[in-house]
Write an enzyme that holds these catalytic residues in place. Structure first.
Site, mmCIF file in Angstrom:
data_model
loop_
_atom_site.group_PDB
_atom_site.id
_atom_site.type_symbol
_atom_site.label_atom_id
_atom_site.label_comp_id
_atom_site.label_asym_id
_atom_site.label_seq_id
_atom_site.Cartn_x
_atom_site.Cartn_y
_atom_site.Cartn_z
ATOM 1 N N TRP A 130 38.462 -58.555 -14.035
ATOM 2 C CA TRP A 130 38.976 -59.356 -12.915
ATOM 3 C C TRP A 130 38.123 -58.970 -11.701
ATOM 4 O O TRP A 130 38.057 -57.780 -11.360
ATOM 5 C CB TRP A 130 40.435 -58.996 -12.702
ATOM 6 C CG TRP A 130 41.150 -59.737 -11.608
ATOM 7 C CD1 TRP A 130 41.172 -61.092 -11.406
ATOM 8 C CD2 TRP A 130 41.976 -59.158 -10.585
ATOM 9 N NE1 TRP A 130 41.969 -61.382 -10.327
ATOM 10 C CE2 TRP A 130 42.479 -60.217 -9.796
ATOM 11 C CE3 TRP A 130 42.354 -57.856 -10.256
ATOM 12 C CZ2 TRP A 130 43.328 -60.008 -8.716
ATOM 13 C CZ3 TRP A 130 43.195 -57.654 -9.185
ATOM 14 C CH2 TRP A 130 43.673 -58.714 -8.425
ATOM 15 N N ASP A 211 45.839 -51.188 -15.456
ATOM 16 C CA ASP A 211 46.308 -52.313 -14.637
ATOM 17 C C ASP A 211 47.074 -53.280 -15.535
ATOM 18 O O ASP A 211 46.502 -53.993 -16.359
ATOM 19 C CB ASP A 211 45.120 -53.011 -13.964
ATOM 20 C CG ASP A 211 45.611 -54.130 -13.063
ATOM 21 O OD1 ASP A 211 46.783 -54.088 -12.649
ATOM 22 O OD2 ASP A 211 44.824 -55.053 -12.771
ATOM 23 N N LYS A 246 53.492 -62.593 -12.720
ATOM 24 C CA LYS A 246 53.384 -63.493 -13.869
ATOM 25 C C LYS A 246 54.630 -63.452 -14.741
ATOM 26 O O LYS A 246 55.129 -64.486 -15.148
ATOM 27 C CB LYS A 246 52.183 -63.119 -14.747
ATOM 28 C CG LYS A 246 51.014 -62.519 -13.995
ATOM 29 C CD LYS A 246 50.114 -63.534 -13.377
ATOM 30 C CE LYS A 246 49.080 -62.853 -12.515
ATOM 31 N NZ LYS A 246 47.982 -63.687 -12.145
HETATM 32 N N1 KET Z 1 45.504 -57.365 -12.104
HETATM 33 C C1 KET Z 1 45.019 -58.323 -12.897
HETATM 34 C C2 KET Z 1 44.333 -57.951 -14.148
HETATM 35 C C3 KET Z 1 45.187 -59.659 -12.514
HETATM 36 O O1 KET Z 1 44.728 -60.593 -13.315
HETATM 37 C C4 KET Z 1 45.849 -59.977 -11.312
HETATM 38 C C5 KET Z 1 45.965 -61.377 -10.866
HETATM 39 C C6 KET Z 1 46.354 -58.932 -10.544
HETATM 40 C C7 KET Z 1 46.148 -57.629 -10.971
HETATM 41 C C8 KET Z 1 47.069 -59.156 -9.253
HETATM 42 O O2 KET Z 1 48.319 -59.656 -9.394
HETATM 43 P P1 KET Z 1 49.310 -59.790 -8.138
HETATM 44 O O3 KET Z 1 50.569 -59.172 -8.583
HETATM 45 O O4 KET Z 1 49.463 -61.246 -7.903
HETATM 46 O O5 KET Z 1 48.710 -59.083 -6.988
HETATM 47 N N2 KET Z 1 45.222 -62.294 -11.318
HETATM 48 C C9 KET Z 1 45.262 -63.729 -11.041
HETATM 49 C C10 KET Z 1 45.472 -64.112 -9.627
HETATM 50 C C11 KET Z 1 44.460 -63.558 -8.671
HETATM 51 O O6 KET Z 1 43.252 -63.627 -8.893
HETATM 52 O O7 KET Z 1 44.926 -63.037 -7.634
HETATM 53 C C12 KET Z 1 43.989 -64.348 -11.633
HETATM 54 O O8 KET Z 1 43.150 -63.625 -12.189
HETATM 55 O O9 KET Z 1 43.861 -65.569 -11.576
#
Ligand code: KET
Length: 397
Positions: A130, A211, A246
């Protein structure tokens, strides 16, 4: 005054939402950002969450500050969910856990802690990962490097290269791992591969940073936590970031947590105190709504069961979309192998589409996927899937 400020051209994932919103094509499909939409194309509010929100609204709670590290019930619920409720590490209090602003916030707090207390530690992320992993750790001052991971020839993991790479890393370095639903590839290690990876990590004195943004969307809530629980059993000290964006569809509420597994209860107290200091200076204390929702949902056995069922409905709908897309593409282009579409796990599929093909999908069909070829399968539904399959077949021809 600001003429020297550099322009930031936008994020490769979140920037797509803006482009998508501006696109007037009624057939447009958003398969960029990792967000789950139901078969109607709506962002769901889970029934368990609706119930808790109704209860909260009736109570009319005042909007007081939360503790710096979040509600106690929230933090306990996170620990039970990640490590298993009766685990010795949870019971003995040797895990420091704080609420955070989503998984991103947990990563940033962890990065800040690592840079301050382990200034020589380098962070190693999978190639690819990511993109924001790199940005988050670099912005805290950490040096970030990559370890071998994805093999585009086999659509699997370069396991021999990975093990060899880890075996040559110096003690005290950080290895960022995705316990399930690897982003962006959707390819996870098997149980045997996890055992091997973690054995090397232990032998080398490396520090995992797990993560965990997709618990429940891979196999199930427990199996997805395999690597985390195995690392605890091996006696490792490490970091876990988790998120309810998610698996509880709480994206905008920014609900996550950082847990640091420590060798002793005393050390966990020291770490907890430092995490609080970091947060106090970053944003002082977390927003309340998400903490209350997760606390009530996960600590009530009936609501927990309902949540579990709803998470698995999300998982199963994504799987069904994968299989459908696989079947249609396989039929349209029988000379190509689309097995990867059904084999990958979680929200994403790494399609192998080139950046030119991705650009064609966007320009000619208003289908938005990330430039590296990552598609959010969770944005497909029975109305748009055949359109997407047709367009993919055209650009792949
Ligand atoms: N870790 C990973 C691996 C991940 O894919 C995301 C979010 C996050 C952490 C962050 O999650 P949050 O709880 O919303 O802070 N991924 C999606 C959204 C983004 O890019 O922010 C994505 O990969 O599309």
């Amino acid at each position: 005054m600001f003429q020297n400020v550099e322009y930031y051209p936008g994020d490769p994932i979140l920037g797509l939402i803006e482009k998508y919103n501006e696109d007037p094509n009624p057939k447009k499909v958003n398969l960029g950002v990792g967000v789950y939409y139901d078969n109607e194309g709506h962002l769901p509010i889970l029934d368990c969450v609706k119930k808790v929100e109704k209860e909260l609204a009736e109570k009319n709670l005042p909007h007081n500050y939360l503790p710096i590290d979040g509600l106690t019930g929230y933090r306990q619920a996170c620990q039970n969910l990640l490590f298993g409720p009766n685990h010795e590490a949870v019971q003995s209090g040797r895990i420091a856990t704080t609420a955070s602003l989503g998984g991103s916030g947990a990563l940033r707090i962890g990065a800040e802690f690592i840079h301050h207390w382990f200034p020589d530690a380098k962070v190693f992320v999978s190639n690819p990962t990511w993109a924001n992993h790199i940005g988050i750790f670099e912005s805290a001052g950490c040096e970030v490097n990559k370890y071998p991971y994805y093999d585009s020839n086999t659509n699997g993991i370069k396991i021999a290269e990975l093990k060899n790479f880890l075996s040559n890393l110096e003690a005290g370095n950080i290895v960022l791992l995705h316990p399930c639903c690897h982003n962006p590839t959707g390819i996870d290690p098997t149980v045997q591969q996890w055992d091997d990876i973690l054995a090397i990590i232990k032998q080398q004195g490396l520090i995992p940073f797990m993560d965990f943004a997709y618990q429940g969307l891979g196999e199930n809530l427990d199996q997805d936590a395999y690597a985390i629980r195995k690392a605890v059993d091996l006696g490792l000290s490490f970091f876990v970031s988790n998120s309810f964006s998610k698996n509880m569809s709480l994206y905008g509420e920014r609900v996550g947590a950082l847990s640091v597994i420590c060798p002793t209860t005393e050390e966990a107290k020291l770490v907890q105190s430092q995490l609080k200091l970091i947060i106090r200076r970053f944003y002082s204390s977390p927003p309340g709504h998400g903490n209350y929702i997760v606390d009530k949902t996960l600590n009530d056995p009936i609501l927990f069961k309902q949540w579990e069922k709803e998470v698995y409905e999300i998982r199963d709908r994504i799987r069904a979309m994968r299989i459908h897309l696989h079947d249609v593409l396989q039929e349209k282009l029988p000379d190509r192998d689309f097995t990867y579409l059904s084999a990958q796990r979680g929200m994403f599929s790494f399609t192998g589409l080139s950046s030119e093909q991705v650009a064609r999908l966007q320009c000619e069909y208003s289908i938005y996927i990330v430039e590296n070829g990552r598609m959010c399968v969770a944005g497909l539904n029975s109305r748009n899937i055949d359109y997407v399959a047709q367009a993919m077949a055209e650009v792949l021809k």
